[in-house]
Design a protein around this motif. Structure first.
Motif, PDB file in Angstrom:
ATOM      1  N   PRO A 198       9.169  36.580  -7.194  1.00 29.19           N
ATOM      2  CA  PRO A 198       8.554  35.269  -6.908  1.00 29.19           C
ATOM      3  C   PRO A 198       9.446  34.099  -7.291  1.00 29.19           C
ATOM      4  CG  PRO A 198       6.957  36.749  -7.911  1.00 29.19           C
ATOM      5  CD  PRO A 198       8.281  37.421  -8.028  1.00 29.19           C
ATOM      6  N   THR A 199      10.101  34.174  -8.445  1.00 31.56           N
ATOM      7  CA  THR A 199      10.972  33.089  -8.880  1.00 31.56           C
ATOM      8  C   THR A 199      12.213  33.005  -8.000  1.00 31.56           C
ATOM      9  OG1 THR A 199      10.233  33.513 -11.137  1.00 31.56           O
ATOM     10  CG2 THR A 199      12.131  32.089 -10.883  1.00 31.56           C
ATOM     11  N   ILE A 200      12.770  34.145  -7.616  1.00 27.20           N
ATOM     12  CA  ILE A 200      13.920  34.151  -6.711  1.00 27.20           C
ATOM     13  C   ILE A 200      13.544  33.531  -5.368  1.00 27.20           C
ATOM     14  CG2 ILE A 200      15.535  35.622  -5.444  1.00 27.20           C
ATOM     15  CD1 ILE A 200      15.371  37.617  -7.750  1.00 27.20           C
ATOM     16  N   ALA A 201      12.358  33.874  -4.870  1.00 30.55           N
ATOM     17  CA  ALA A 201      11.917  33.351  -3.572  1.00 30.55           C
ATOM     18  C   ALA A 201      11.783  31.831  -3.605  1.00 30.55           C
ATOM     19  CB  ALA A 201      10.588  34.000  -3.179  1.00 30.55           C
ATOM     20  N   VAL A 202      11.283  31.294  -4.706  1.00 28.49           N
ATOM     21  CA  VAL A 202      11.193  29.837  -4.837  1.00 28.49           C
ATOM     22  C   VAL A 202      12.592  29.213  -4.810  1.00 28.49           C
ATOM     23  CG1 VAL A 202      10.534  27.948  -6.377  1.00 28.49           C
ATOM     24  CG2 VAL A 202       9.003  29.898  -6.073  1.00 28.49           C
ATOM     25  N   GLY A 203      13.530  29.842  -5.509  1.00 25.92           N
ATOM     26  CA  GLY A 203      14.901  29.346  -5.493  1.00 25.92           C
ATOM     27  C   GLY A 203      15.514  29.375  -4.109  1.00 25.92           C
ATOM     28  N   LEU A 204      15.223  30.415  -3.341  1.00 26.43           N
ATOM     29  CA  LEU A 204      15.737  30.503  -1.971  1.00 26.43           C
ATOM     30  C   LEU A 204      15.175  29.390  -1.097  1.00 26.43           C
ATOM     31  CD1 LEU A 204      15.550  34.368  -1.371  1.00 26.43           C
ATOM     32  CD2 LEU A 204      17.579  33.013  -1.898  1.00 26.43           C
ATOM     33  N   ARG A 205      13.884  29.106  -1.282  1.00 24.94           N
ATOM     34  CA  ARG A 205      13.259  28.051  -0.465  1.00 24.94           C
ATOM     35  C   ARG A 205      13.797  26.672  -0.844  1.00 24.94           C
ATOM     36  NH1 ARG A 205       8.581  25.540  -1.534  1.00 24.94           N
ATOM     37  NH2 ARG A 205       7.913  27.197  -2.958  1.00 24.94           N
ATOM     38  N   VAL A 206      13.917  26.401  -2.136  1.00 17.70           N
ATOM     39  CA  VAL A 206      14.460  25.115  -2.576  1.00 17.70           C
ATOM     40  C   VAL A 206      15.933  24.997  -2.178  1.00 17.70           C
ATOM     41  CG1 VAL A 206      14.946  23.665  -4.584  1.00 17.70           C
ATOM     42  CG2 VAL A 206      12.813  24.959  -4.475  1.00 17.70           C
ATOM     43  N   GLY A 207      16.642  26.123  -2.222  1.00 14.21           N
ATOM     44  CA  GLY A 207      18.046  26.108  -1.849  1.00 14.21           C
ATOM     45  C   GLY A 207      18.285  25.705  -0.408  1.00 14.21           C
ATOM     46  N   VAL A 208      17.327  25.971   0.471  1.00 19.98           N
ATOM     47  CA  VAL A 208      17.468  25.549   1.870  1.00 19.98           C
ATOM     48  C   VAL A 208      17.552  24.034   1.955  1.00 19.98           C
ATOM     49  CG1 VAL A 208      16.288  25.427   4.089  1.00 19.98           C
ATOM     50  CG2 VAL A 208      16.381  27.574   2.881  1.00 19.98           C
ATOM     51  N   GLY A 209      16.664  23.353   1.222  1.00 23.87           N
ATOM     52  CA  GLY A 209      16.712  21.892   1.213  1.00 23.87           C
ATOM     53  C   GLY A 209      18.026  21.362   0.677  1.00 23.87           C
ATOM     54  N   ARG A 210      18.541  22.011  -0.372  1.00 26.50           N
ATOM     55  CA  ARG A 210      19.835  21.606  -0.910  1.00 26.50           C
ATOM     56  C   ARG A 210      20.944  21.844   0.110  1.00 26.50           C
ATOM     57  NH1 ARG A 210      19.991  21.452  -6.630  1.00 26.50           N
ATOM     58  NH2 ARG A 210      22.167  20.795  -6.316  1.00 26.50           N
ATOM     59  N   ALA A 211      20.842  22.944   0.855  1.00 28.24           N
ATOM     60  CA  ALA A 211      21.861  23.253   1.858  1.00 28.24           C
ATOM     61  C   ALA A 211      21.874  22.206   2.971  1.00 28.24           C
ATOM     62  CB  ALA A 211      21.622  24.649   2.431  1.00 28.24           C
ATOM     63  N   VAL A 212      20.691  21.787   3.417  1.00 27.34           N
ATOM     64  CA  VAL A 212      20.619  20.746   4.450  1.00 27.34           C
ATOM     65  C   VAL A 212      21.258  19.455   3.947  1.00 27.34           C
ATOM     66  CG1 VAL A 212      19.058  19.314   5.813  1.00 27.34           C
ATOM     67  CG2 VAL A 212      18.584  21.751   5.547  1.00 27.34           C
ATOM     68  N   ALA A 213      20.946  19.090   2.700  1.00 26.45           N
ATOM     69  CA  ALA A 213      21.567  17.896   2.119  1.00 26.45           C
ATOM     70  C   ALA A 213      23.079  18.054   2.049  1.00 26.45           C
ATOM     71  CB  ALA A 213      20.991  17.641   0.728  1.00 26.45           C
ATOM     72  N   GLY A 214      23.549  19.257   1.716  1.00 22.67           N
ATOM     73  CA  GLY A 214      24.984  19.503   1.652  1.00 22.67           C
ATOM     74  C   GLY A 214      25.662  19.356   3.004  1.00 22.67           C
ATOM     75  N   VAL A 215      24.997  19.800   4.054  1.00 17.43           N
ATOM     76  CA  VAL A 215      25.552  19.645   5.402  1.00 17.43           C
ATOM     77  C   VAL A 215      25.703  18.168   5.739  1.00 17.43           C
ATOM     78  CG1 VAL A 215      25.070  19.967   7.854  1.00 17.43           C
ATOM     79  CG2 VAL A 215      24.733  21.846   6.280  1.00 17.43           C
ATOM     80  N   VAL A 216      24.668  17.393   5.456  1.00 17.16           N
ATOM     81  CA  VAL A 216      24.707  15.959   5.770  1.00 17.16           C
ATOM     82  C   VAL A 216      25.863  15.282   5.042  1.00 17.16           C
ATOM     83  CG1 VAL A 216      23.456  13.782   5.627  1.00 17.16           C
ATOM     84  CG2 VAL A 216      22.229  15.886   6.178  1.00 17.16           C
ATOM     85  N   VAL A 217      25.945  15.512   3.725  1.00 13.27           N
ATOM     86  CA  VAL A 217      26.984  14.864   2.918  1.00 13.27           C
ATOM     87  C   VAL A 217      28.370  15.311   3.359  1.00 13.27           C
ATOM     88  CG1 VAL A 217      27.926  14.635   0.587  1.00 13.27           C
ATOM     89  CG2 VAL A 217      25.458  14.556   0.948  1.00 13.27           C
ATOM     90  N   GLY A 218      28.537  16.616   3.587  1.00  9.64           N
ATOM     91  CA  GLY A 218      29.844  17.124   3.998  1.00  9.64           C
ATOM     92  C   GLY A 218      30.314  16.539   5.313  1.00  9.64           C
ATOM     93  N   GLU A 219      29.409  16.405   6.267  1.00 14.75           N
ATOM     94  CA  GLU A 219      29.796  15.856   7.567  1.00 14.75           C
ATOM     95  C   GLU A 219      30.019  14.351   7.507  1.00 14.75           C
ATOM     96  OE1 GLU A 219      27.719  19.086  10.607  1.00 14.75           O
ATOM     97  OE2 GLU A 219      26.769  17.127  10.290  1.00 14.75           O
ATOM     98  N   LEU A 220      29.314  13.677   6.615  1.00 22.93           N
ATOM     99  CA  LEU A 220      29.510  12.237   6.499  1.00 22.93           C
ATOM    100  C   LEU A 220      30.898  11.900   5.968  1.00 22.93           C
ATOM    101  CD1 LEU A 220      26.068  10.974   5.090  1.00 22.93           C
ATOM    102  CD2 LEU A 220      26.982  10.656   7.387  1.00 22.93           C
ATOM    103  N   PHE A 221      31.439  12.757   5.093  1.00 23.35           N
ATOM    104  CA  PHE A 221      32.720  12.458   4.481  1.00 23.35           C
ATOM    105  C   PHE A 221      33.912  12.870   5.347  1.00 23.35           C
ATOM    106  CE2 PHE A 221      30.351  11.724   0.620  1.00 23.35           C
ATOM    107  CZ  PHE A 221      31.126  10.765  -0.031  1.00 23.35           C
TER     108      PHE A 221
END
Length: 273
Positions: A198-221
């Protein structure tokens, strides 16, 4: 003598009443999100039409949709979505592999945890905006730098949740497994992993949001294609409608990714049970 009369049933499935009740609950669950979405889009449209009328700074929802259609028709937005999706999927999968692997090692081994926890805390607390130019400088503006940056941004949440999941394994269950002579692998498979899921699954779900933010920042730079690139290109061309159209597409991609991970999380939870 009393006799119980069974309710209506159908061969190979639940009764029609039970099925209709389940469908009704599912439909009611969608009502509020849909109403909220429609209300938000209506407010956006009204504000753009009657409150903030300067199209240099703000555009109504209808203008953003017209611009999105134009970008789709030209093929530019299709290519941008493809590039961003590749960066997101590859970077996130790498983050899952690295994060769960190191997190499992840290959760199971005190020595590994004592060696790595300092660096995990340092990198997890470092603002991603400060590191994005470094990735671009070292790896260039191609896909490789985006893969690496998305992986870096998303992996820490997954790693920490995985570690915490294994650290909070139920102690009486572990002692019972050991009393029955379970091997370390059996102990991991039947006790530690189910408690950590259960704790790993929560981390995977939250990590998706972090990944989307990472894509945005990486492409902006620095990028030559992608939704972040489209944002910058629209900004440079004073194309406010194009900016909002790119943001809408980003939001839809993030929503799809989070919901997919939510389904995956529920599947993991059912496996644990």
């Amino acid at each position: 003598m009393t006799r119980t009369i069974a309710g209506p049933t159908t061969a190979g499935g639940p009764a029609p009443a039970a099925t209709s009740s389940w469908v009704g609950r599912r439909l009611r669950g969608w009502v509020r999100p849909v109403v909220s979405l429609v209300a938000g889009l209506a407010i956006w449209e009204l504000v753009g039409q009657y409150v903030v009328t300067d199209r240099t700074f703000f555009v109504p929802f209808s203008d953003a949709m017209v611009r999105m259609y134009e970008l789709f028709a030209s093929g530019a937005l299709v290519n941008d979505i493809r590039v961003t999706a590749i960066e997101l999927v590859v970077g996130y999968l790498c983050a899952v592999v690295i994060g769960t692997g190191i997190g499992t090692a840290m959760g199971l081994s005190t020595k590994v945890r004592s060696i790595l926890i300092f660096w995990v805390d340092v990198f997890n607390a470092t603002p991603v905006l400060a590191l994005a130019p470094l990735f671009i400088l070292m790896l260039g503006i191609g896909l490789v730098s985006k893969f690496a940056f998305v992986t870096f941004v998303a992996m820490w949440t997954i790693l920490l949740n995985t570690m915490q999941g294994f650290l909070h394994t139920d102690k009486p269950s572990l002692e019972m497994a050991r009393s029955f002579g379970c091997s370390p692998w059996q102990e991991f498979k039947w006790v530690r992993l189910p408690y950590a899921i259960p704790t790993i699954a929560v981390g995977l779900r939250v990590g998706v949001g972090r990944a989307v933010a990472g894509v945005v920042v990486g492409e902006l730079f620095g990028s030559t294609a992608g939704l972040g690139y489209r944002l910058f290109a629209s900004r440079d061309a004073f194309d406010t409608a194009g900016i909002f159209a790119s943001i809408v597409v980003f939001a839809v991609m993030a929503l799809i990714a989070v919901n997919v991970m939510g389904i995956f999380e529920r599947r993991l939870s059912s496996w644990r049970q």
